[in-house]
Enzyme design. Structure first.
Site, PDB file in Angstrom:
ATOM      1  CG  ASP A 106      -2.088   2.098   6.579  1.00  0.00           C
ATOM      2  OD1 ASP A 106      -2.914   2.871   7.079  1.00  0.00           O
ATOM      3  OD2 ASP A 106      -1.971   1.959   5.338  1.00  0.00           O
ATOM      4  CG  ASP A 152      -1.672   7.627   0.563  1.00  0.00           C
ATOM      5  OD1 ASP A 152      -0.957   8.637   0.510  1.00  0.00           O
ATOM      6  OD2 ASP A 152      -2.348   7.214  -0.395  1.00  0.00           O
ATOM      7  CG  ASP A 199      -1.586   1.236   1.535  1.00  0.00           C
ATOM      8  OD1 ASP A 199      -2.363   1.670   0.681  1.00  0.00           O
ATOM      9  OD2 ASP A 199      -1.342   1.822   2.614  1.00  0.00           O
ATOM     10  CB  THR A 214      -2.547   3.213  -3.925  1.00  0.00           C
ATOM     11  OG1 THR A 214      -3.069   4.295  -3.145  1.00  0.00           O
ATOM     12  CG2 THR A 214      -2.640   3.566  -5.400  1.00  0.00           C
ATOM     13  N   GLY A 215      -5.433   2.754  -2.823  1.00  0.00           N
ATOM     14  CA  GLY A 215      -6.837   3.135  -2.946  1.00  0.00           C
ATOM     15  C   GLY A 215      -7.020   4.540  -3.488  1.00  0.00           C
TER      16      GLY A 215
END
Length: 247
Positions: A203, A70, A68, A141-142
């Protein structure tokens, strides 16, 4: 950070509390005690060091490892503070909701904000270890991609992260969709399967849950205590947690 970063950041900006264990429509209760990064003390969970992870992989051939972005690789909460405070002047919208749905805002992040982010020291050590092993690194990533970015390609963000983490190549980045694909429960699962990931770091709860749904090893990186993204329970699913990884 899962696609729900948008909703979570919005909730923080509005002073509300939102709890996402995975996708907005999926709530998976924690099974272990765990701890929040901003708690006054930490409980015993399945902590692992970078060396522990390296040792666990010593008999395995180079593999694809996914991350991921961020709160896992970089500190990026400042993006959202800036967007919400100056969104109207910048033409992104006058409310947090409008900003988070503004393509211009996400273009700004891709073009400028990433260069102002701070890479996590823990992430530098993890990536260096995997590069030493010869593993292939891919980012999932989102985020919303830049307006002209093609999914699953090298982007300007790729080049920034390449520099931050001293990588010999710019990583490919996959941007997840709001809705899980191909019947999976979590939006990252499809992409973990697509790239053939064997190990995933993140995270958020969805990083761990998606890894398990994909049948691979998921390792938790601690979210910074100063993050505007609400804290998730480190070790809440009995997963491995990288020690001292909140910075």
């Amino acid at each position: 950070m899962n696609k729900n970063i948008k909703l979570l950041a919005l909730a923080v900006a509005l002073g509300t509390t939102v709890s996402f264990s995975a996708n907005a429509k999926v709530n998976v209760p924690y099974t272990n005690q765990g701890f929040y990064t901003n708690a006054p003390s930490q409980v015993a969970v399945h902590f692992v060091s970078v060396k522990d992870i390296e040792n666990s992989l010593k008999d395995q051939k180079p593999m694809t490892v996914t991350f991921d972005i961020d709160d896992t690789l970089v500190f990026s909460s400042s993006y959202f503070h800036y967007g919400f405070d100056f969104g109207k002047e910048m033409g992104w919208g006058s409310t947090p909701k409008e900003v988070l749905h503004s393509q211009k805002f996400w273009d700004y992040i891709a073009d400028s904000a990433d260069k102002l982010s701070i890479p996590k020291e823990s992430a530098k050590k993890i990536i260096a270890m995997h590069l030493k092993r010869g593993d292939k690194i891919v980012f999932i990533t989102g985020r919303t991609p830049r307006s002209d970015a093609k999914n699953g390609t090298v982007t300007e963000t790729s080049r920034v992260l390449q520099k931050y983490f001293n990588m010999p190549y710019p990583p490919v980045i996959w941007y997840t969709s709001d809705t899980p694909r191909d019947g999976y429960k979590f939006d990252k699962t499809y992409y973990l399967k697509k790239v053939g990931s064997s190990l995933h770091y993140g995270d958020s709860d969805v990083d761990i849950l998606a890894a398990r749904e994909a049948g691979i090893r998921g390792i938790r990186v601690q979210r910074s205590a100063s993050s505007t993204n609400p804290q998730n329970l480190n070790g809440g699913y009995g997963e491995e947690v990288v020690i001292n990884s909140s910075w």
